[in-house]
Design a protein around this motif. Structure first.
Motif, mmCIF file in Angstrom:
data_model
loop_
_atom_site.group_PDB
_atom_site.id
_atom_site.type_symbol
_atom_site.label_atom_id
_atom_site.label_comp_id
_atom_site.label_asym_id
_atom_site.label_seq_id
_atom_site.Cartn_x
_atom_site.Cartn_y
_atom_site.Cartn_z
ATOM 1 N N GLY A 96 -76.585 47.577 16.724
ATOM 2 C CA GLY A 96 -77.150 46.287 16.358
ATOM 3 C C GLY A 96 -78.225 46.398 15.290
ATOM 4 N N ILE A 97 -79.016 47.448 15.361
ATOM 5 C CA ILE A 97 -80.065 47.652 14.362
ATOM 6 C C ILE A 97 -79.464 48.136 13.053
ATOM 7 C CG2 ILE A 97 -82.099 49.025 13.787
ATOM 8 C CD1 ILE A 97 -82.950 48.769 16.700
ATOM 9 N N VAL A 98 -78.499 49.021 13.133
ATOM 10 C CA VAL A 98 -77.843 49.517 11.921
ATOM 11 C C VAL A 98 -77.173 48.368 11.172
ATOM 12 C CG1 VAL A 98 -75.991 50.993 11.049
ATOM 13 C CG2 VAL A 98 -77.566 51.865 12.769
ATOM 14 N N GLN A 99 -76.482 47.493 11.898
ATOM 15 C CA GLN A 99 -75.818 46.353 11.265
ATOM 16 C C GLN A 99 -76.831 45.410 10.626
ATOM 17 O OE1 GLN A 99 -72.371 45.735 10.846
ATOM 18 N NE2 GLN A 99 -73.306 44.335 9.394
ATOM 19 N N ALA A 100 -77.895 45.092 11.348
ATOM 20 C CA ALA A 100 -78.930 44.209 10.809
ATOM 21 C C ALA A 100 -79.592 44.845 9.587
ATOM 22 C CB ALA A 100 -79.970 43.898 11.878
ATOM 23 N N ARG A 101 -79.838 46.140 9.647
ATOM 24 C CA ARG A 101 -80.430 46.854 8.506
ATOM 25 C C ARG A 101 -79.539 46.739 7.282
ATOM 26 N NH1 ARG A 101 -79.636 52.797 9.101
ATOM 27 N NH2 ARG A 101 -77.675 52.111 8.200
ATOM 28 N N ASP A 102 -78.251 46.950 7.481
ATOM 29 C CA ASP A 102 -77.310 46.856 6.368
ATOM 30 C C ASP A 102 -77.242 45.430 5.813
ATOM 31 O OD1 ASP A 102 -76.828 49.548 6.738
ATOM 32 O OD2 ASP A 102 -74.861 49.263 7.671
ATOM 33 N N ASP A 103 -77.278 44.437 6.695
ATOM 34 C CA ASP A 103 -77.247 43.030 6.263
ATOM 35 C C ASP A 103 -78.495 42.670 5.453
ATOM 36 O OD1 ASP A 103 -74.843 42.798 7.605
ATOM 37 O OD2 ASP A 103 -75.695 41.698 9.313
ATOM 38 N N VAL A 104 -79.658 43.101 5.941
ATOM 39 C CA VAL A 104 -80.904 42.805 5.235
ATOM 40 C C VAL A 104 -80.931 43.531 3.894
ATOM 41 C CG1 VAL A 104 -83.417 43.138 5.294
ATOM 42 C CG2 VAL A 104 -82.227 42.203 7.289
ATOM 43 N N ALA A 105 -80.527 44.786 3.875
ATOM 44 C CA ALA A 105 -80.501 45.544 2.619
ATOM 45 C C ALA A 105 -79.571 44.886 1.602
ATOM 46 C CB ALA A 105 -80.086 46.987 2.879
ATOM 47 N N ALA A 106 -78.431 44.385 2.065
ATOM 48 C CA ALA A 106 -77.495 43.709 1.163
ATOM 49 C C ALA A 106 -78.104 42.414 0.628
ATOM 50 C CB ALA A 106 -76.177 43.416 1.888
ATOM 51 N N ALA A 107 -78.809 41.680 1.478
ATOM 52 C CA ALA A 107 -79.444 40.440 1.039
ATOM 53 C C ALA A 107 -80.546 40.712 0.015
ATOM 54 C CB ALA A 107 -80.021 39.684 2.240
ATOM 55 N N LEU A 108 -81.231 41.823 0.156
ATOM 56 C CA LEU A 108 -82.289 42.187 -0.789
ATOM 57 C C LEU A 108 -81.728 42.672 -2.122
ATOM 58 C CD1 LEU A 108 -84.684 44.076 1.615
ATOM 59 C CD2 LEU A 108 -85.188 41.941 0.403
ATOM 60 N N GLY A 109 -80.601 43.347 -2.063
ATOM 61 C CA GLY A 109 -80.013 43.902 -3.285
ATOM 62 C C GLY A 109 -80.945 44.917 -3.924
ATOM 63 N N ALA A 110 -80.868 45.007 -5.230
ATOM 64 C CA ALA A 110 -81.674 45.989 -5.959
ATOM 65 C C ALA A 110 -83.106 45.506 -6.183
ATOM 66 C CB ALA A 110 -81.023 46.303 -7.303
ATOM 67 N N ASP A 111 -83.382 44.248 -5.852
ATOM 68 C CA ASP A 111 -84.698 43.674 -6.128
ATOM 69 C C ASP A 111 -85.681 43.800 -4.969
ATOM 70 O OD1 ASP A 111 -83.880 42.884 -8.667
ATOM 71 O OD2 ASP A 111 -83.060 41.001 -7.898
ATOM 72 N N GLY A 112 -85.271 44.428 -3.880
ATOM 73 C CA GLY A 112 -86.158 44.523 -2.730
ATOM 74 C C GLY A 112 -85.974 45.817 -1.984
ATOM 75 N N ARG A 113 -86.736 45.918 -0.895
ATOM 76 C CA ARG A 113 -86.684 47.152 -0.116
ATOM 77 C C ARG A 113 -86.981 46.853 1.340
ATOM 78 N NH1 ARG A 113 -90.644 52.218 -1.322
ATOM 79 N NH2 ARG A 113 -92.242 50.617 -1.270
ATOM 80 N N LEU A 114 -86.279 47.543 2.232
ATOM 81 C CA LEU A 114 -86.481 47.454 3.668
ATOM 82 C C LEU A 114 -86.870 48.833 4.176
ATOM 83 C CD1 LEU A 114 -86.190 46.153 6.516
ATOM 84 C CD2 LEU A 114 -83.788 46.873 6.435
ATOM 85 N N ILE A 115 -87.933 48.871 4.970
ATOM 86 C CA ILE A 115 -88.358 50.124 5.586
ATOM 87 C C ILE A 115 -88.439 49.893 7.088
ATOM 88 C CG2 ILE A 115 -90.164 51.876 5.762
ATOM 89 C CD1 ILE A 115 -91.011 50.960 2.888
ATOM 90 N N LEU A 116 -87.728 50.719 7.846
ATOM 91 C CA LEU A 116 -87.816 50.723 9.308
ATOM 92 C C LEU A 116 -88.368 52.087 9.695
ATOM 93 C CD1 LEU A 116 -84.371 49.260 10.352
ATOM 94 C CD2 LEU A 116 -86.566 48.107 10.344
ATOM 95 N N ARG A 117 -89.429 52.081 10.511
ATOM 96 C CA ARG A 117 -90.037 53.352 10.862
ATOM 97 C C ARG A 117 -90.476 53.320 12.315
ATOM 98 N NH1 ARG A 117 -94.950 55.737 11.179
ATOM 99 N NH2 ARG A 117 -96.140 53.904 10.561
ATOM 100 N N ALA A 118 -90.047 54.312 13.056
ATOM 101 C CA ALA A 118 -90.500 54.449 14.435
ATOM 102 C C ALA A 118 -91.921 54.998 14.406
ATOM 103 C CB ALA A 118 -89.579 55.399 15.199
ATOM 104 N N SER A 119 -92.806 54.372 15.164
ATOM 105 C CA SER A 119 -94.174 54.851 15.256
ATOM 106 C C SER A 119 -94.174 56.213 15.930
ATOM 107 C CB SER A 119 -95.024 53.873 16.075
ATOM 108 O OG SER A 119 -96.302 54.419 16.313
ATOM 109 N N GLY A 120 -95.045 57.077 15.470
ATOM 110 C CA GLY A 120 -95.168 58.396 16.095
ATOM 111 C C GLY A 120 -96.077 58.401 17.305
#
Length: 70
Positions: free
Chosen positions: A13-37
């Motif tokens: 579910g997270i991988v799919q959402a990540r891919d969807d958001v990245a596609a919506a952003l295209g080359a003009d944006g960036r998505l960062i997902l990071r697990a807190s340490g």
């Protein structure tokens, strides 16, 4: 705790959402997902040209993380 957050990032579910958001952003944006340490959470960062798009896509990604984590 941190390991569980990192493993959560690999769930379908997270991988799919990540891919969807990245596609919506295209080359003009960036998505960062990071697990807190140090905390049991995943940080979501979205960068885009329009603030409205940042808000919308960040909420979309956060909702997917919450749904998978529930």
């Amino acid at each position: 705790v941190a390991r569980n957050a990192r493993q959560l990032l690999l769930r379908a579910g997270i991988v799919q959402a990540r891919d969807d958001v990245a596609a919506a952003l295209g080359a003009d944006g960036r998505l960062i997902l990071r697990a807190s340490g140090t905390e049991p959470l995943i940080r979501v960062t979205v960068e885009a040209e329009r603030a409205e798009q940042v808000d919308e896509l960040a909420q979309q990604m956060a909702a997917a993380v919450r749904a998978v984590a529930a």
